[in-house]
Design a protein around this motif. Structure first.
Motif, mmCIF file in Angstrom:
data_model
loop_
_atom_site.group_PDB
_atom_site.id
_atom_site.type_symbol
_atom_site.label_atom_id
_atom_site.label_comp_id
_atom_site.label_asym_id
_atom_site.label_seq_id
_atom_site.Cartn_x
_atom_site.Cartn_y
_atom_site.Cartn_z
ATOM 1 N N TYR A 206 36.670 38.295 29.358
ATOM 2 C CA TYR A 206 36.493 38.913 28.036
ATOM 3 C C TYR A 206 37.295 38.179 26.963
ATOM 4 C CZ TYR A 206 34.115 42.801 30.313
ATOM 5 O OH TYR A 206 33.224 43.560 31.024
ATOM 6 N N GLY A 207 38.408 37.565 27.355
ATOM 7 C CA GLY A 207 39.185 36.791 26.401
ATOM 8 C C GLY A 207 38.466 35.557 25.890
ATOM 9 N N CYS A 208 37.454 35.113 26.645
ATOM 10 C CA CYS A 208 36.662 33.944 26.231
ATOM 11 C C CYS A 208 35.448 34.313 25.393
ATOM 12 C CB CYS A 208 36.183 33.173 27.469
ATOM 13 S SG CYS A 208 37.496 32.376 28.414
ATOM 14 N N LEU A 209 35.148 35.613 25.311
ATOM 15 C CA LEU A 209 33.923 36.053 24.644
ATOM 16 C C LEU A 209 34.242 36.642 23.272
ATOM 17 C CD1 LEU A 209 32.137 37.787 27.673
ATOM 18 C CD2 LEU A 209 31.976 35.407 26.902
ATOM 19 N N ASP A 210 33.447 36.290 22.290
ATOM 20 C CA ASP A 210 33.647 36.780 20.923
ATOM 21 C C ASP A 210 33.538 38.303 20.872
ATOM 22 O OD1 ASP A 210 33.961 34.218 19.998
ATOM 23 O OD2 ASP A 210 31.853 33.975 19.414
ATOM 24 N N GLY A 211 34.450 38.909 20.134
ATOM 25 C CA GLY A 211 34.396 40.339 19.898
ATOM 26 C C GLY A 211 34.815 41.212 21.068
ATOM 27 N N MET A 212 35.382 40.607 22.117
ATOM 28 C CA MET A 212 35.749 41.373 23.312
ATOM 29 C C MET A 212 37.257 41.418 23.523
ATOM 30 S SD MET A 212 32.846 42.438 24.258
ATOM 31 C CE MET A 212 33.196 43.146 25.861
ATOM 32 N N GLY A 213 38.018 41.236 22.435
ATOM 33 C CA GLY A 213 39.473 41.213 22.544
ATOM 34 C C GLY A 213 40.054 42.518 23.081
ATOM 35 N N GLU A 214 39.530 43.652 22.592
ATOM 36 C CA GLU A 214 40.057 44.938 23.057
ATOM 37 C C GLU A 214 39.775 45.142 24.539
ATOM 38 O OE1 GLU A 214 38.807 48.243 20.720
ATOM 39 O OE2 GLU A 214 39.641 47.446 18.841
ATOM 40 N N ARG A 215 38.608 44.714 24.993
ATOM 41 C CA ARG A 215 38.290 44.846 26.423
ATOM 42 C C ARG A 215 39.192 43.942 27.256
ATOM 43 N NH1 ARG A 215 33.808 46.770 29.352
ATOM 44 N NH2 ARG A 215 34.601 47.046 31.476
ATOM 45 N N SER A 216 39.508 42.768 26.722
ATOM 46 C CA SER A 216 40.417 41.865 27.419
ATOM 47 C C SER A 216 41.796 42.497 27.565
ATOM 48 C CB SER A 216 40.523 40.533 26.666
ATOM 49 O OG SER A 216 41.389 39.642 27.335
ATOM 50 N N VAL A 217 42.281 43.126 26.486
ATOM 51 C CA VAL A 217 43.573 43.810 26.524
ATOM 52 C C VAL A 217 43.554 44.925 27.560
ATOM 53 C CG1 VAL A 217 45.115 45.342 25.225
ATOM 54 C CG2 VAL A 217 44.245 43.240 24.166
ATOM 55 N N HIS A 218 42.472 45.695 27.580
ATOM 56 C CA HIS A 218 42.355 46.799 28.537
ATOM 57 C C HIS A 218 42.429 46.285 29.973
ATOM 58 C CE1 HIS A 218 40.862 50.475 30.457
ATOM 59 N NE2 HIS A 218 39.996 49.710 31.099
ATOM 60 N N GLU A 219 41.676 45.252 30.282
ATOM 61 C CA GLU A 219 41.634 44.736 31.654
ATOM 62 C C GLU A 219 42.968 44.108 32.048
ATOM 63 O OE1 GLU A 219 39.407 45.176 33.852
ATOM 64 O OE2 GLU A 219 37.660 45.840 32.731
ATOM 65 N N ALA A 220 43.589 43.377 31.139
ATOM 66 C CA ALA A 220 44.880 42.756 31.453
ATOM 67 C C ALA A 220 45.952 43.818 31.665
ATOM 68 C CB ALA A 220 45.293 41.807 30.328
ATOM 69 N N THR A 221 45.938 44.855 30.823
ATOM 70 C CA THR A 221 46.902 45.938 30.969
ATOM 71 C C THR A 221 46.710 46.658 32.295
ATOM 72 O OG1 THR A 221 46.945 46.234 28.560
ATOM 73 C CG2 THR A 221 47.767 48.054 29.901
ATOM 74 N N ARG A 222 45.462 46.858 32.678
ATOM 75 C CA ARG A 222 45.177 47.486 33.972
ATOM 76 C C ARG A 222 45.677 46.623 35.121
ATOM 77 N NH1 ARG A 222 45.189 51.720 36.988
ATOM 78 N NH2 ARG A 222 43.490 51.901 38.496
ATOM 79 N N ALA A 223 45.454 45.315 35.037
ATOM 80 C CA ALA A 223 45.928 44.407 36.086
ATOM 81 C C ALA A 223 47.440 44.493 36.233
ATOM 82 C CB ALA A 223 45.510 42.969 35.762
ATOM 83 N N LEU A 224 48.154 44.491 35.117
ATOM 84 C CA LEU A 224 49.615 44.526 35.167
ATOM 85 C C LEU A 224 50.126 45.854 35.712
ATOM 86 C CD1 LEU A 224 50.367 42.733 31.788
ATOM 87 C CD2 LEU A 224 50.745 41.827 34.092
ATOM 88 N N ALA A 225 49.450 46.938 35.378
ATOM 89 C CA ALA A 225 49.857 48.243 35.912
ATOM 90 C C ALA A 225 49.675 48.284 37.421
ATOM 91 C CB ALA A 225 49.046 49.356 35.242
ATOM 92 N N LEU A 226 48.588 47.724 37.906
ATOM 93 C CA LEU A 226 48.336 47.703 39.349
ATOM 94 C C LEU A 226 49.326 46.792 40.070
ATOM 95 C CD1 LEU A 226 44.430 47.648 39.399
ATOM 96 C CD2 LEU A 226 45.921 49.522 40.127
ATOM 97 N N TYR A 227 49.655 45.665 39.457
ATOM 98 C CA TYR A 227 50.665 44.794 40.065
ATOM 99 C C TYR A 227 52.017 45.496 40.119
ATOM 100 C CZ TYR A 227 47.914 40.511 40.494
ATOM 101 O OH TYR A 227 47.002 39.571 40.886
ATOM 102 N N ALA A 228 52.369 46.197 39.060
ATOM 103 C CA ALA A 228 53.658 46.883 39.023
ATOM 104 C C ALA A 228 53.766 47.949 40.107
ATOM 105 C CB ALA A 228 53.866 47.511 37.648
ATOM 106 N N ALA A 229 52.619 48.519 40.490
ATOM 107 C CA ALA A 229 52.605 49.564 41.514
ATOM 108 C C ALA A 229 52.459 49.005 42.925
ATOM 109 C CB ALA A 229 51.464 50.537 41.230
ATOM 110 N N SER A 230 52.306 47.706 43.053
ATOM 111 C CA SER A 230 52.106 47.085 44.363
ATOM 112 C C SER A 230 53.441 46.761 45.015
ATOM 113 C CB SER A 230 51.295 45.791 44.216
ATOM 114 O OG SER A 230 50.027 46.031 43.661
ATOM 115 N N PRO A 231 53.483 46.735 46.349
ATOM 116 C CA PRO A 231 54.723 46.308 47.022
ATOM 117 C C PRO A 231 55.008 44.843 46.729
ATOM 118 C CG PRO A 231 52.929 46.620 48.604
ATOM 119 C CD PRO A 231 52.437 47.138 47.294
ATOM 120 N N PRO A 232 56.271 44.445 46.754
ATOM 121 C CA PRO A 232 56.649 43.079 46.361
ATOM 122 C C PRO A 232 55.880 41.990 47.098
ATOM 123 C CG PRO A 232 58.600 44.427 46.609
ATOM 124 C CD PRO A 232 57.454 45.256 47.092
ATOM 125 N N GLU A 233 55.593 42.199 48.389
ATOM 126 C CA GLU A 233 54.933 41.154 49.174
ATOM 127 C C GLU A 233 53.465 40.967 48.791
ATOM 128 O OE1 GLU A 233 54.706 44.978 51.636
ATOM 129 O OE2 GLU A 233 56.162 43.942 50.357
#
Length: 321
Positions: A206-233
């Motif tokens: 979505y970061g590569c597609l015009d007009g999809m900045g908000e969707r890119s932010v949503h997906e990246a934020t979701r990825a980071l939240a899931l990583y934060a909840a994952s075990p270190p390994e």
């Protein structure tokens, strides 16, 4: 004496498998400088065993291990900026998987080759490799299938094919819902495509597609939240950094360089061995956006630009020179 020899040889193969799988898991979290030597040693041991062990019952297992360790070593070379060596090792891995007709692993290696081409700024080649992987995967529903659809989407987005890229992401989501754990997922580490990484790929698309900045932010934020909840390994430092880079890029483009600076702070704190090719590529994309005249004069943008330019002078590849 013969039965003892057979047991000893079987134990050797089992030990090789344990070693290779352990290294595959370490590839997510450990710096490449700590992995490169052990991977080379494991590859040498596997190929030596292939040459000296004529037993048919060991051949398939050893070819599988040769493919796995060669693929992991390809990824390590990619991390160090050795693109040619990485692609050569990926071809070697594919041949080993092809020798035993291991279709999921063959498909996975095509995904790896797509990844190598993508970060070498060859999106057309990346798309072709991903297409080959999809064809090889067929109806397979291990996580490799979702990875290949996401790899298609990323390459297509870079090529400006917005609708095909979006449809590829939809297909990846459908495959995730139908996911069934396979042998590669069981190995884990480098060979599994978990949900956080899928959201990171979607953010990149979505970061590569015009007009999809908000969707890119949503997906990246979701990825980071899931990583934060994952075990270190299970937290891939490179993919987590990639998600931060995509989020920071969207923030810069939205005129929020201060927010981007906060987002990138953990990335810019990575030590030298973790400044691998994909981390540096993501940071460089943010650096390019910071030079845009619309934000270049902003004090926060200037400050962040100085930080990322300094960071970019010291990649992990410098350790391999």
């Amino acid at each position: 004496m013969a039965p003892t020899t057979t047991v000893a040889e079987q134990l050797t193969v089992e030990q090789l498998r344990d070693d290779v799988e352990q290294l595959a898991r370490r590839c997510l979290c450990d710096p490449v400088t700590e992995l490169f030597g052990p991977l080379l040693e494991a590859q040498e041991r596997v190929f030596a065993k292939l040459e000296t062990d004529p037993r048919p019952e060991h051949s398939e297992q050893l070819h599988l291990l040769a493919a796995l360790v060669s693929a992991a070593l390809a990824r390590a070379n990619h991390d160090l900026g050795r693109g040619h060596q990485a692609m050569t090792l990926a071809r070697m891995a594919f041949e080993c998987a092809d020798n035993i007709g291991h279709h999921p692993l063959r498909a996975w290696i095509r995904g790896l080759q797509s990844q190598l081409a993508y970060w070498a700024d060859r999106p057309q080649e990346a798309a072709a490799f991903a297409d080959c992987g999809v064809a090889l995967a067929g109806e397979h529903t291990g996580s490799v299938a979702s990875w290949l659809a996401c790899a298609q989407a990323r390459a297509l987005a870079r090529l400006g094919a917005a609708e095909p890229a979006r449809l590829a992401l939809v297909r990846a989501e459908d495959l995730r819902e139908r996911h069934e754990r396979d042998e590669l997922d069981a190995i884990g580490g480098l060979f599994v495509f978990p949900p956080p990484r899928q959201h990171y790929y979607a953010a990149d698309v979505y970061g590569c597609l015009d007009g999809m900045g908000e969707r890119s932010v949503h997906e990246a934020t979701r990825a980071l939240a899931l990583y934060a909840a994952s075990p270190p390994e299970l937290r891939s430092f490179a993919d987590e950094a990639g998600a931060r880079c995509v989020l920071a890029l969207a923030q810069v483009r939205a005129g929020q360089p201060g927010a981007a600076r906060d987002t990138l702070r953990p990335v810019l704190a990575l030590d030298l061995p973790r400044r691998v090719t994909e981390v540096m590529g993501g940071v460089n994309r943010v650096a390019a956006a910071l030079r845009d005249p619309r934000v270049a004069a902003d004090p926060d943008a200037r400050d962040l630009r100085e930080q990322v330019e300094w960071f970019g002078q010291r990649p992990a590849s410098a350790l391999a020179s």
